[in-house]
Design a protein around this motif. Sequence first.
Motif, PDB file in Angstrom:
ATOM      1  N   CYS A 152       5.839   4.279  -4.327  1.00 48.60           N
ATOM      2  CA  CYS A 152       5.211   3.498  -3.174  1.00 48.60           C
ATOM      3  C   CYS A 152       5.151   4.399  -1.819  1.00 48.60           C
ATOM      4  O   CYS A 152       4.611   4.183  -1.069  1.00 48.60           O
ATOM      5  CB  CYS A 152       6.030   2.444  -2.623  1.00 48.60           C
ATOM      6  N   GLY A 153       5.717   5.693  -2.130  1.00 45.68           N
ATOM      7  CA  GLY A 153       5.954   6.915  -1.004  1.00 45.68           C
ATOM      8  C   GLY A 153       6.955   6.809  -0.071  1.00 45.68           C
ATOM      9  O   GLY A 153       7.121   7.744   0.436  1.00 45.68           O
ATOM     10  N   ALA A 154       7.838   5.709  -0.262  1.00 40.95           N
ATOM     11  CA  ALA A 154       9.206   6.109   0.282  1.00 40.95           C
ATOM     12  C   ALA A 154      10.156   6.902  -0.238  1.00 40.95           C
ATOM     13  O   ALA A 154       9.998   7.275  -1.379  1.00 40.95           O
ATOM     14  CB  ALA A 154      10.063   4.670  -0.296  1.00 40.95           C
ATOM     15  N   ASP A 168       0.811  -1.129  -0.043  1.00 40.08           N
ATOM     16  CA  ASP A 168       0.038  -0.044  -0.073  1.00 40.08           C
ATOM     17  C   ASP A 168       0.799   1.413  -0.003  1.00 40.08           C
ATOM     18  O   ASP A 168       1.973   1.175   0.509  1.00 40.08           O
ATOM     19  CB  ASP A 168      -0.769  -0.027   1.168  1.00 40.08           C
ATOM     20  N   TYR A 169       0.287   2.254  -0.542  1.00 40.81           N
ATOM     21  CA  TYR A 169       1.057   3.496  -0.588  1.00 40.81           C
ATOM     22  C   TYR A 169       1.345   4.107   0.792  1.00 40.81           C
ATOM     23  O   TYR A 169       0.138   4.150   1.375  1.00 40.81           O
ATOM     24  CB  TYR A 169       0.273   4.515  -1.367  1.00 40.81           C
ATOM     25  N   GLU A 170       2.536   4.418   1.005  1.00 38.74           N
ATOM     26  CA  GLU A 170       2.542   5.178   2.532  1.00 38.74           C
ATOM     27  C   GLU A 170       3.871   6.202   2.533  1.00 38.74           C
ATOM     28  O   GLU A 170       4.890   5.696   2.031  1.00 38.74           O
ATOM     29  CB  GLU A 170       2.935   4.062   3.461  1.00 38.74           C
ATOM     30  N   THR A 171       3.693   7.384   2.720  1.00 37.57           N
ATOM     31  CA  THR A 171       4.695   8.062   2.855  1.00 37.57           C
ATOM     32  C   THR A 171       5.616   7.984   4.032  1.00 37.57           C
ATOM     33  O   THR A 171       5.019   8.128   5.236  1.00 37.57           O
ATOM     34  CB  THR A 171       4.296   9.771   3.109  1.00 37.57           C
ATOM     35  N   THR A 172       6.679   7.436   3.845  1.00 33.13           N
ATOM     36  CA  THR A 172       7.537   6.774   4.784  1.00 33.13           C
ATOM     37  C   THR A 172       9.109   7.005   4.435  1.00 33.13           C
ATOM     38  O   THR A 172       9.558   7.082   3.443  1.00 33.13           O
ATOM     39  CB  THR A 172       7.052   5.460   5.092  1.00 33.13           C
ATOM     40  N   THR A 173       9.834   6.958   5.552  1.00 32.39           N
ATOM     41  CA  THR A 173      11.125   6.785   5.452  1.00 32.39           C
ATOM     42  C   THR A 173      11.896   6.119   6.556  1.00 32.39           C
ATOM     43  O   THR A 173      11.254   5.849   7.653  1.00 32.39           O
ATOM     44  CB  THR A 173      11.916   8.149   5.197  1.00 32.39           C
ATOM     45  N   GLU A 174      12.710   5.324   6.425  1.00 26.37           N
ATOM     46  CA  GLU A 174      13.643   4.717   7.390  1.00 26.37           C
ATOM     47  C   GLU A 174      15.187   4.920   7.145  1.00 26.37           C
ATOM     48  O   GLU A 174      15.263   5.029   5.787  1.00 26.37           O
ATOM     49  CB  GLU A 174      13.294   3.246   7.227  1.00 26.37           C
ATOM     50  N   PRO A 175      15.989   4.825   8.137  1.00 32.12           N
ATOM     51  CA  PRO A 175      17.429   5.072   7.882  1.00 32.12           C
ATOM     52  C   PRO A 175      18.169   3.878   6.799  1.00 32.12           C
ATOM     53  O   PRO A 175      18.972   4.393   6.178  1.00 32.12           O
ATOM     54  CB  PRO A 175      17.927   5.077   9.044  1.00 32.12           C
ATOM     55  N   ARG A 176      17.573   2.951   6.786  1.00 35.90           N
ATOM     56  CA  ARG A 176      17.930   1.650   5.953  1.00 35.90           C
ATOM     57  C   ARG A 176      17.747   2.146   4.550  1.00 35.90           C
ATOM     58  O   ARG A 176      18.606   1.553   3.508  1.00 35.90           O
ATOM     59  CB  ARG A 176      17.173   0.341   6.457  1.00 35.90           C
ATOM     60  N   TYR A 177      16.609   3.030   4.253  1.00 36.02           N
ATOM     61  CA  TYR A 177      16.370   3.086   2.644  1.00 36.02           C
ATOM     62  C   TYR A 177      17.752   3.701   2.141  1.00 36.02           C
ATOM     63  O   TYR A 177      18.316   3.588   1.069  1.00 36.02           O
ATOM     64  CB  TYR A 177      15.275   3.887   2.600  1.00 36.02           C
ATOM     65  N   MET A 182      16.099  11.612  -2.575  1.00 33.70           N
ATOM     66  CA  MET A 182      15.321  10.452  -3.644  1.00 33.70           C
ATOM     67  C   MET A 182      14.210  10.317  -2.927  1.00 33.70           C
ATOM     68  O   MET A 182      13.516  10.273  -1.922  1.00 33.70           O
ATOM     69  CB  MET A 182      16.278   9.578  -3.863  1.00 33.70           C
ATOM     70  N   SER A 183      13.308   9.641  -3.971  1.00 31.92           N
ATOM     71  CA  SER A 183      12.013   9.053  -3.622  1.00 31.92           C
ATOM     72  C   SER A 183      11.519   8.154  -4.704  1.00 31.92           C
ATOM     73  O   SER A 183      12.093   8.016  -5.789  1.00 31.92           O
ATOM     74  CB  SER A 183      10.781  10.106  -3.557  1.00 31.92           C
ATOM     75  N   CYS A 184      10.767   7.012  -4.580  1.00 30.46           N
ATOM     76  CA  CYS A 184      10.479   6.013  -4.974  1.00 30.46           C
ATOM     77  C   CYS A 184       9.503   6.679  -6.216  1.00 30.46           C
ATOM     78  O   CYS A 184       8.631   7.573  -5.786  1.00 30.46           O
ATOM     79  CB  CYS A 184       9.727   4.896  -4.518  1.00 30.46           C
ATOM     80  N   HIS A 185       9.612   6.433  -7.553  1.00 30.08           N
ATOM     81  CA  HIS A 185       8.724   6.909  -8.530  1.00 30.08           C
ATOM     82  C   HIS A 185       8.331   5.921  -9.453  1.00 30.08           C
ATOM     83  O   HIS A 185       7.890   6.058 -10.653  1.00 30.08           O
ATOM     84  CB  HIS A 185       9.446   8.041  -9.353  1.00 30.08           C
ATOM     85  N   GLY A 237      10.991  -2.540  -4.067  1.00 26.55           N
ATOM     86  CA  GLY A 237      11.887  -3.353  -4.814  1.00 26.55           C
ATOM     87  C   GLY A 237      11.752  -2.943  -6.374  1.00 26.55           C
ATOM     88  O   GLY A 237      12.461  -3.859  -7.235  1.00 26.55           O
ATOM     89  N   ALA A 238      11.320  -1.946  -6.882  1.00 27.33           N
ATOM     90  CA  ALA A 238      11.119  -1.457  -8.118  1.00 27.33           C
ATOM     91  C   ALA A 238      12.597  -0.993  -8.620  1.00 27.33           C
ATOM     92  O   ALA A 238      13.382  -0.121  -7.675  1.00 27.33           O
ATOM     93  CB  ALA A 238      10.010  -0.529  -8.353  1.00 27.33           C
ATOM     94  N   ALA A 239      13.097  -1.315  -9.704  1.00 24.44           N
ATOM     95  CA  ALA A 239      14.206  -0.738 -10.345  1.00 24.44           C
ATOM     96  C   ALA A 239      13.673   0.613 -10.858  1.00 24.44           C
ATOM     97  O   ALA A 239      13.078   0.558 -11.673  1.00 24.44           O
ATOM     98  CB  ALA A 239      14.544  -1.850 -11.448  1.00 24.44           C
ATOM     99  N   GLN A 240      15.042   1.461 -10.691  1.00 21.89           N
ATOM    100  CA  GLN A 240      14.679   2.786 -11.028  1.00 21.89           C
ATOM    101  C   GLN A 240      15.902   3.469 -11.422  1.00 21.89           C
ATOM    102  O   GLN A 240      17.098   3.026 -11.305  1.00 21.89           O
ATOM    103  CB  GLN A 240      13.954   3.575  -9.962  1.00 21.89           C
ATOM    104  N   GLU A 241      16.118   4.562 -12.082  1.00 31.08           N
ATOM    105  CA  GLU A 241      17.053   5.269 -12.539  1.00 31.08           C
ATOM    106  C   GLU A 241      16.515   6.923 -12.619  1.00 31.08           C
ATOM    107  O   GLU A 241      15.581   7.147 -12.788  1.00 31.08           O
ATOM    108  CB  GLU A 241      17.550   4.721 -13.992  1.00 31.08           C
ATOM    109  N   ASP A 242      17.524   7.672 -12.210  1.00 33.52           N
ATOM    110  CA  ASP A 242      17.215   9.062 -12.105  1.00 33.52           C
ATOM    111  C   ASP A 242      18.330   9.688 -12.830  1.00 33.52           C
ATOM    112  O   ASP A 242      19.551   9.482 -12.570  1.00 33.52           O
ATOM    113  CB  ASP A 242      17.318   9.536 -10.730  1.00 33.52           C
ATOM    114  N   PRO A 243      18.077  10.774 -13.575  1.00 34.53           N
ATOM    115  CA  PRO A 243      19.142  11.353 -14.382  1.00 34.53           C
ATOM    116  C   PRO A 243      19.830  12.319 -13.021  1.00 34.53           C
ATOM    117  O   PRO A 243      19.219  13.040 -12.493  1.00 34.53           O
ATOM    118  CB  PRO A 243      18.245  12.257 -15.389  1.00 34.53           C
ATOM    119  N   LEU A 244      21.142  12.624 -13.523  1.00 34.01           N
ATOM    120  CA  LEU A 244      21.818  13.634 -12.655  1.00 34.01           C
ATOM    121  C   LEU A 244      22.638  14.319 -13.922  1.00 34.01           C
ATOM    122  O   LEU A 244      23.333  13.945 -14.313  1.00 34.01           O
ATOM    123  CB  LEU A 244      22.890  12.762 -12.018  1.00 34.01           C
ATOM    124  N   PHE A 245      22.351  15.620 -13.753  1.00 30.84           N
ATOM    125  CA  PHE A 245      22.881  16.484 -14.905  1.00 30.84           C
ATOM    126  C   PHE A 245      24.214  17.052 -14.354  1.00 30.84           C
ATOM    127  O   PHE A 245      23.946  17.783 -13.227  1.00 30.84           O
ATOM    128  CB  PHE A 245      22.126  17.686 -15.231  1.00 30.84           C
TER     129      PHE A 245
END
Length: 117
Positions: A108-110, A15-24, A90-93, A52-60
Amino acid sequence: MTTPRSTPPNHLPLDYETTTEPRYAQEVAQNHDLQHVKGDDYVIVYTCPRCGAAQEDPLFEPGFRAARAANAPAGARPAAAASANVLLPMSCHCMGTHDARPEGRSGCGAYWTVELS
């Protein structure tokens, strides 16, 4: 009307949840790949530590270099600034299914801040 979303492989349909943990932040810092694309462009490739979704973010590069310089010790020469650590919010997108996700949002809100060197 909502747009259908595809679920990425190895994705946990939490479920979607706005959340963070140090391990992230720790997981992404230890398990990312920084790839040079072309010219001044880079991409950070990682897996969301929550779903667990694979992601990539551009860094200019100009912004990436400016962030490095901003985090360098005062009076550092350009070479030292280029090697300074960067704090990257960063965040999950992902586009996978996450029940209760607000309309118009992705992920997922992480969220987390990773330190890159």
